[in-house]
Design an enzyme around this catalytic site. Structure first.
Site, PDB file in Angstrom:
ATOM      1  N   LYS A   8       0.857  -1.196   0.000  1.00  0.00           N
ATOM      2  CA  LYS A   8       0.000   0.000   0.000  1.00  0.00           C
ATOM      3  C   LYS A   8       0.892   1.245   0.000  1.00  0.00           C
ATOM      4  O   LYS A   8       1.929   1.260   0.665  1.00  0.00           O
ATOM      5  CB  LYS A   8      -0.905  -0.030   1.242  1.00  0.00           C
ATOM      6  CG  LYS A   8      -1.934   1.083   1.312  1.00  0.00           C
ATOM      7  CD  LYS A   8      -2.853   0.888   2.523  1.00  0.00           C
ATOM      8  CE  LYS A   8      -3.885   2.001   2.642  1.00  0.00           C
ATOM      9  NZ  LYS A   8      -4.784   1.799   3.805  1.00  0.00           N
ATOM     10  N   SER A  16      -9.657   2.033   3.069  1.00  0.00           N
ATOM     11  CA  SER A  16      -8.802   2.754   2.145  1.00  0.00           C
ATOM     12  C   SER A  16      -7.815   1.870   1.389  1.00  0.00           C
ATOM     13  O   SER A  16      -7.224   2.321   0.414  1.00  0.00           O
ATOM     14  CB  SER A  16      -8.032   3.821   2.911  1.00  0.00           C
ATOM     15  OG  SER A  16      -7.169   3.212   3.866  1.00  0.00           O
ATOM     16  N   SER A  49      -9.860  -0.357   7.184  1.00  0.00           N
ATOM     17  CA  SER A  49      -9.330  -0.239   5.825  1.00  0.00           C
ATOM     18  C   SER A  49      -8.708  -1.486   5.226  1.00  0.00           C
ATOM     19  O   SER A  49      -8.390  -1.498   4.041  1.00  0.00           O
ATOM     20  CB  SER A  49      -8.304   0.885   5.763  1.00  0.00           C
ATOM     21  OG  SER A  49      -8.977   2.102   5.662  1.00  0.00           O
TER      22      SER A  49
HETATM   23  N1  GLN Z   1     -12.930   4.460   6.610  1.00  0.00           N
HETATM   24  C1  GLN Z   1     -12.277   4.837   7.815  1.00  0.00           C
HETATM   25  C2  GLN Z   1     -11.854   6.289   7.726  1.00  0.00           C
HETATM   26  O1  GLN Z   1     -12.129   6.879   6.749  1.00  0.00           O
HETATM   27  C3  GLN Z   1     -11.136   3.940   8.111  1.00  0.00           C
HETATM   28  C4  GLN Z   1      -9.929   4.203   7.309  1.00  0.00           C
HETATM   29  C5  GLN Z   1      -8.792   3.321   7.646  1.00  0.00           C
HETATM   30  O2  GLN Z   1      -8.958   2.280   8.280  1.00  0.00           O
HETATM   31  N2  GLN Z   1      -7.595   3.756   7.256  1.00  0.00           N
HETATM   32  O3  GLN Z   1     -11.270   6.828   8.606  1.00  0.00           O
END
Ligand code: GLN
Length: 480
Positions: free
Chosen positions: A71, A146, A170
């Site tokens: 990532k 994400s 994410s």
């Molecule tokens: N969707 C969550 C956020 O927007 C989690 C994101 C993540 O786990 N990096 O914060």
């Protein structure tokens, strides 16, 4: 080279026997990514110069010569790392993240960096400076986020395994949306050194792969003590593959009623109920329980995560890293213009929210209050784990939604995380394993366990995988 049918084990055997050379594996992988990524946009950077380590030892190192997707918020020395942000779009790190050092020692290969929501803020991989990633099951749908690029790369067979990061879901939510396995380990199991910080008390690096065993193998390599990260535990790391191929007789499984409510789509609930039935028939003891603070997890998380983000993102000032505005007239102008032009809308929203919740006048009402509710949420879990080994439920309330469908409604987007956030607030290990399809799209079953008990998570995930063999399904959106 397409990995849809391959595993770390099958590749290791082909490499060890000489049937496949590591050079060919690398070049074919890069060629396949380039060909298929026109549809998916799962990658931000693909390394043309990628090559396997010298002196590969296939007997000692199971990952030797195997490309692992990374990532783009995990730094690799000398390779561009953007966090999907304009502010870092020309940033070339000068050191390796600890997980990369460990993967290098295991002789894995890096072929590039995967797409994500900017600074890992989002649930759809639409908030990327480099454009949205598409879901291989249906190109009109989001891959989740994400870590959507890592998930789509694995689900489409571009790579056999990928690293993601999980601050509030994410890894697990994109794993669910793409019909793959993804695990967020216990907070403190894996070093965050070299992970571009979002919410430091929540962030963990984890693994995504089609097969459960492959994630266990990669997690074996990346876990463990690190002198660069004081939050990493010194606890011994077990061999996670030892928890595979076990039965589930007598395993105590808690199912929170709040996770099976009407706010979860009927098709998702049915798929999850089916897997719980399979466990019951195999001798697991199923207990209905309650997580009474579930209704507070979204606001609690968004206050804590945004507060930490507003502090972590102060370092992007146009001076030390990445993008600097061209026409700044003085120092303040450098900060304001570089940050205004460099950050995307969602990141700015979080910085504003976090700066507000940490400000002198609102700290007590918001940040302190959220920290207290976090403790109550942790207590809920401790109570359940006093009598249970794992907690099961759906990973998400719906299957993947359409590209563009939720992007203009931040609150709707935030509510996507209601089932995954708690594990981050409480620091628990949690995974998503495929639980079949509904309406042609994959459903994820979430498994949570006590801190440092990834073993039981793998045990249940592997059991489910052996029963439903979801890995045999081919993403419907991919051309042959
Ligand atoms: N969707 C969550 C956020 O927007 C989690 C994101 C993540 O786990 N990096 O914060």
């Amino acid at each position: 080279m397409n990995y849809l049918k391959e595993t770390i084990d099958s590749l290791n055997k082909q490499l060890a026997s000489g049937e496949l050379s590591a050079e060919k594996l690398t070049t074919d992988t890069v060629a396949n990514i380039k060909a298929t990524d026109k549809q998916l946009n799962a990658w931000i950077t693909v390394y043309d110069a990628a090559k396997p380590a010298a002196d590969l030892d296939f007997a000692k190192n199971r990952l030797a010569g195997i490309p692992i997707a990374i990532k783009d918020n995990i730094v690799i020395d000398g390779m561009r790392t953007t966090a999907a942000s304009h502010i870092l779009d020309n940033f070339v790190p000068v050191y390796d993240a600890t997980v990369i050092t460990k993967l290098r020692a295991a002789q894995a290969t890096f072929v590039g960096k995967t797409n994500m929501d900017e600074f890992a803020m989002g649930s759809s991989t639409e908030h990327s400076y480099f454009g949205a990633t598409h879901n291989p099951w249906n190109l009109d749908k989001v891959p989740g986020g994400s870590s959507g690029g890592s998930a789509a790369a694995v689900a489409s067979g571009q790579v056999v395994a990928a690293l993601g990061s999980d601050t509030g879901g994410s890894i697990r939510q994109p794993a669910a949306f793409n019909g793959i396995f993804g695990i967020k380990p216990t907070y403190g199991r894996v070093s965050r050194w070299g992970l571009i910080a979002f919410g430091s008390s929540l962030d963990q690096i984890g693994v995504m792969s089609k097969r459960v065993r492959d994630s266990a193998e990669v997690l074996n390599v990346i876990s463990g003590y690190d002198e660069h990260d004081s939050t990493v535990s010194e606890k011994a790391v077990p061999d996670f593959t030892e928890f595979l191929d076990q039965d589930v007789k007598g395993l105590r499984v808690a199912v929170p009623r709040e996770y099976m409510s009407d706010s979860v789509d009927a098709g998702v609930r049915t798929a999850v109920e089916h897997e719980i039935d399979v466990l019951r028939q195999a001798g697991a003891i199923i207990n209905e329980v309650s997580l009474p603070h579930t209704k507070y997890v979204v606001p609690t998380y968004y206050i804590i995560a945004s507060s930490e983000a507003s502090s972590n993102l102060q370092r992007f000032d146009g001076i030390r890293y990445g993008y600097r505005a061209k026409d700044a007239k003085n120092l303040l102008d450098v900060y304001v213009k570089s940050r205004s032009e460099g950050f995307g809308e969602e990141v700015k929203r979080r910085i504003m929210l976090g700066s507000f919740t940490l400000s002198a006048g609102s700290y007590d009402a918001f940040f302190r209050q959220a920290a207290k509710v976090r403790t109550l949420i942790c207590d809920d879990f401790d109570q359940i784990f006093a009598d249970n080994d794992v907690i099961l439920g759906p990973t998400t309330t719906t299957t993947a939604f359409g590209i563009g469908e939720e992007i203009s409604d931040p609150l709707k987007m935030y509510n996507n995380d209601i089932l995954t956030i708690s594990a981050n607030l409480a620091g628990l290990p949690a995974a998503s394993v495929p639980a079949g399809l509904t309406g042609g799209m994959p459903v994820g079953l979430q498994i949570m366990a006590k801190r440092f008990d990834e073993g039981n998570v793998f045990k249940v995930a592997d059991f489910i995988e052996r029963q439903n063999k979801f890995y045999e399904a081919k993403p419907a959106g991919m051309e042959d």
